[in-house]
Design an enzyme around this catalytic site. Structure first.
Site, PDB file in Angstrom:
ATOM      1  N   ASP A 198       3.983   0.318   5.913  1.00 38.12           N
ATOM      2  CA  ASP A 198       3.411  -0.893   6.507  1.00 38.12           C
ATOM      3  C   ASP A 198       4.348  -1.408   7.613  1.00 38.12           C
ATOM      4  OD1 ASP A 198       1.041  -0.881   4.925  1.00 38.12           O
ATOM      5  OD2 ASP A 198       2.287  -1.423   3.229  1.00 38.12           O
ATOM      6  N   SER A 199       4.590  -2.692   7.685  1.00 38.05           N
ATOM      7  CA  SER A 199       5.300  -3.228   8.857  1.00 38.05           C
ATOM      8  C   SER A 199       6.784  -2.875   8.902  1.00 38.05           C
ATOM      9  CB  SER A 199       5.143  -4.751   8.906  1.00 38.05           C
ATOM     10  OG  SER A 199       3.807  -5.086   9.187  1.00 38.05           O
TER      11      SER A 199
END
Length: 603
Positions: free
Chosen positions: A394-395
Site C-alpha cells: 500500500d502507501s
C-alpha cells in the site's frame, strides 16, 4: 482461500490425467503391461501437489488479475478513513483510497460447502463398502479342501510369498477376490465351488497372489482416497477406471508368464466363466476381483490372446517414455510454485533473531512486528509466520516511488513540487500543489502516480528488482500495482529495505536519500528522532491491511521497524502506528513526548 486450492486441484488433476492418457495413446505399444500400469503412478504424485503445506500454495495471485479491472473510487467511509487518527503523531495523515474487487467470499463458502458435501457422500459410500467386506469376512467359512490348500501353498512358493493368508468360502460373493492390508483374505465364492477344477484354482490363486505381490491392495486405498478428494473431476474418475483395467491386464500378464502356452486359453476361459456366472458389486472397491465389466473383460481377453512369451519390449524405449512423462508433468510445478512459493513467502533465516510474544498489543488483529537493532545487529520479531508473509505494501511503497523519481531526475530535492491539475480528490488535503515532503506526509496518491508515470514502468521494475523489493511484481496497472494489487512484501523485507535505504546500500545519490529521509521525519526531541510511513489497504470500503514502517534514531543507535495488522474491516496504518508506538515505548526505544513535529518544522 479455499477456492484457490480447489482451482489448483482441478487444474493439476486435469492436466496430469490428460498428459498420461495422451502418452498411453501415443506410446502405449512400446510399453509392457506392467510399465503401462506403472505410468499411472505419476498421477498419484501429481494429485498430491495441492496437499503440500498451505503457505507454499497461497494462490491469491490467481485473482490478482482481477486487479486489472479494479475500479478506484472513493469508498463510502472514505472521510472516516482519511482523518488524522494517530493521537500523538497527529501530523502523519493516513489517507487511503478504496479499491473495488469482486467479493469471492460467498462463492468460496459455496464451493467449500459443495466440496465437503461430496466428500461426505463418497466417504459414506466407502464406509458402506468396508462394512460389506466385514460382513463377507464374518460370515465366511474356512476353506477345507486339503488338495486345494496344498496347491495354494505351492502358488505362494512360486511367487515367493511368505506371508500367512486365509482362504475362505463365502455365499456373499460371486467372484474370487483378495482384500486386507494386515490380515489378507482370499475369498472363493461358494456357489462356484462345484465347477472349479484344480487348474481353475491355480489360475485364481496366481492372479490374486500377484495382486498381493504387486501391492495392488494398497493402491486400492490410494485410489479411493483420491476419488473422495477429487470427486468433482470426472477426468480423475475416468483415469482411475483406466488404471484399474491396466492393473488387471498387468496382473494377467504376470500370471501368463508363469504358465505354458497351452494354458493361456484356459486362464482366459476361467475369467470369462466368472463374468457369465457372477454380478460385480459396485460396493466392493476396496478389493480386487478376478472379474470386471464386460468391456474390461473383453480388453483383458484380447491382451491374453495376443500374449507371447517371446515378445519383448525395449527397456530403452520404456525409459524414454517415462522420462518424457516426467518432463511434461514437471512443467506444471514451476507454474504452481510461481503462484505461491516465490511470490507470497519470504524465506528468512537469521540464527540471532529473537521471537517475542507481543499479542497483547495486537488484540483484534492478525499481524506481526519486526524490529532490527542496528548496534546489536539483532532482529526482534513477533509472529514469525506473519513476519515473512508477503502482502500489499500500500502507501509504504511511496518511499521508494519518491526515491526512484529522484534517481531518474523526474524531480530533484530542490524542485519536487507538482501542480494539482484541479481534479477533485477524495481528500481536501490532496487538492493542492504538492512536493515530495508534503506528498509523503499526506500520502497523496495522485502525486506518486504521476511520479511513477514519469519515471516509467521499466525503470520502476528494474529498480524494484535491484533492491530486492518483495516479489517485485508490477503486473498490476502502473500507478496502482502497490495498492492491494500485484506488488507484495513481507514485514521482514520492509525492515531489511529500510536498513539498506538508511545506510544507502543501494548506491543511490546521497542527497536523494537525504531528501527522502527528511520527508519521512515525523517528530524529534532531544533523545530521539522518529521517521516512518503508514499504509492502509482498503478494499470494497473496508480497511483490511494496515502498515507502519520506519526507524528511530537515538544518540547511539538506530532501530528499524515494521508493523502490519490485518482483519476484515478495521486495519489501518494509523492503528498500526498506535500499536508500534506502544511497543516501542514498552521496549524503552521511543517515547512520544510532544517534541517538535516535522510539519511544525516545515510550517
Amino acid at each position: 482461500m479455499f477456492l484457490t486450492h480447489f482451482i489448483l486441484g482441478l487444474l493439476v488433476s486435469s492436466f496430469s490425467v490428460t498428459v498420461i492418457l495422451l502418452i498411453r495413446k501415443w506410446f502405449g505399444r512400446q510399453l509392457t503391461a506392467k510399465w503401462h500400469y506403472h505410468l499411472w503412478m505419476f498421477l498419484f504424485m501429481a494429485l498430491a501437489l495441492p496437499f503440500i503445506p498451505t503457505d507454499l500454495y497461497n494462490f491469491n495471485s490467481v485473482f490478482s488479475s482481477a486487479d486489472i479491472n479494479q475500479i478506484h473510487a472513493p469508498s463510502s467511509n472514505m472521510k472516516k478513513n482519511g482523518t488524522d487518527m494517530m493521537q500523538g503523531l497527529h501530523l502523519i495523515q493516513d489517507f487511503s483510497v478504496s479499491v473495488n474487487r469482486p467479493n469471492l467470499s460467498l462463492l468460496n463458502m459455496g464451493v467449500m460447502g459443495l466440496w465437503i458435501s461430496g466428500m461426505l457422500l463418497f466417504t459414506f459410500t466407502m464406509v458402506r463398502g468396508w462394512l460389506t467386506i466385514r460382513r463377507i469376512k464374518n460370515y465366511s467359512s474356512p476353506f477345507s479342501n486339503q488338495e486345494v490348500l496344498v496347491l495354494f501353498e505351492e502358488c505362494k512358493k512360486r511367487l515367493r510369498i511368505k506371508k500367512s493368508m486365509e482362504i475362505v468360502i463365502s455365499k456373499r460373493v460371486q467372484s474370487p477376490m483378495i482384500f486386507g492390508l494386515f490380515q489378507t483374505y482370499i475369498v472363493i465364492p461358494a456357489q462356484h465351488e462345484n465347477w472349479l477344477s484344480l487348474k481353475n484354482y491355480e489360475y485364481i490363486f496366481l492372479h490374486e497372489l500377484n495382486h498381493y505381490k504387486n501391492k495392488d491392495l494398497l493402491t486400492n486405498y490410494l485410489i479411493l482416497f483420491y476419488q473422495i478428494i477429487y470427486w468433482f473431476n470426472p477426468l480423475v474418475w475416468f483415469a482411475f477406471r483406466e488404471m484399474r483395467l491396466d492393473r488387471e491386464i498387468a496382473c494377467d500378464t504376470s500370471v501368463l508368464q508363469l504358465l505354458d502356452d497351452n494354458s493361456f486359453s484356459e486362464y482366459g476361459n476361467t475369467i470369462i466363466n466368472f463374468l457369465d456366472l457372477s454380478k460385480r458389486s459396485s460396493n466392493l472397491q476396496l478389493v480386487t476381483q478376478l472379474n470386471g465389466s464386460k468391456l474390461q473383460i473383453k480388453k483383458r481377453i484380447e491382451q491374453i490372446s495376443a500374449y507371447k512369451h517371446s515378445a519383448k519390449k525395449s527397456i530403452r524405449k520404456s525409459v524414454f517414455i517415462y522420462v518424457l512423462a516426467t518432463i511434461i508433468l514437471t512443467i506444471q510445478l514451476p507454474i504452481v510454485f510461481a503462484f505461491a512459493t516465490e511470490n507470497d513467502r519470504y524465506y528468512f533465516k537469521n540464527d540471532g533473531a529473537v521471537y517475542e510474544d507481543l499479542h497483547q498489543f495486537f488484540k483484534g488483529y492478525e499481524g506481526s512486528f519486526v524490529l532490527y537493532d542496528q548496534n546489536a545487529q539483532q532482529y526482534r520479531i513477533y509472529n514469525e509466520e506473519k513476519s515473512t508473509l508477503r502482502i500489499s505494501p500500500d502507501s509504504t511503497y511511496k518511499i521508494y516511488s519518491a526515491l526512484f523519481a529522484l534517481e531518474s531526475n523526474v524531480i530533484s530535492p530542490e524542485e519536487s513540487k507538482l501542480s494539482w491539475d484541479g481534479t477533485e480528490q477524495p481528500y481536501e488535503a490532496w487538492n493542492m500543489d504538492q512536493d515530495v515532503s508534503s506528498a509523503l506526509q499526506k500520502s497523496v496518491n495522485w502525486y506518486f502516480q504521476e511520479l511513477d508515470r514519469r519515471t516509467g514502468f521499466e525503470t520502476i521494475q528494474s529498480n524494484l528488482q535491484a533492491i530486492n523489493y518483495g516479489n517485485s511484481d508490477v503486473s498490476g496497472e502502473l500507478g496502482e500495482f502497490w495498492n492491494e494489487s500485484s506488488l507484495k512484501i513481507s514485514p521482514v523485507e520492509q525492515v531489511q529495505l529500510l536498513q539498506a535505504f538508511y545506510n544507502n546500500q543501494f548506491g543511490y545519490k546521497e542527497r536523494h536519500i537525504q531528501a527522502v529521509k527528511e520527508a519521512l521525519l515525523i517528530e524529534k526531541n532531544e533523545e530521539a528522532r522518529l521517521s516512518g510511513k503508514t499504509g492502509t489497504g482498503t478494499v470494497n470500503g473496508k480497511n483490511i491491511n494496515g502498515w507502519f514502517i520506519g526507524y528511530v534514531e537515538t544518540k547511539n543507535n538506530t532501530y528499524f521497524f515494521a508493523t502490519n495488522i490485518q482483519n476484515e474491516d478495521d486495519s489501518s496504518g494509523s492503528k498500526a502506528g498506535e500499536i508500534t508506538l506502544s511497543i516501542l515505548k514498552d521496549l524503552g526505544i521511543y517515547k512520544e513526548n510532544g517534541g517538535e513535529k516535522n510539519g511544525e518544522k516545515h510550517s
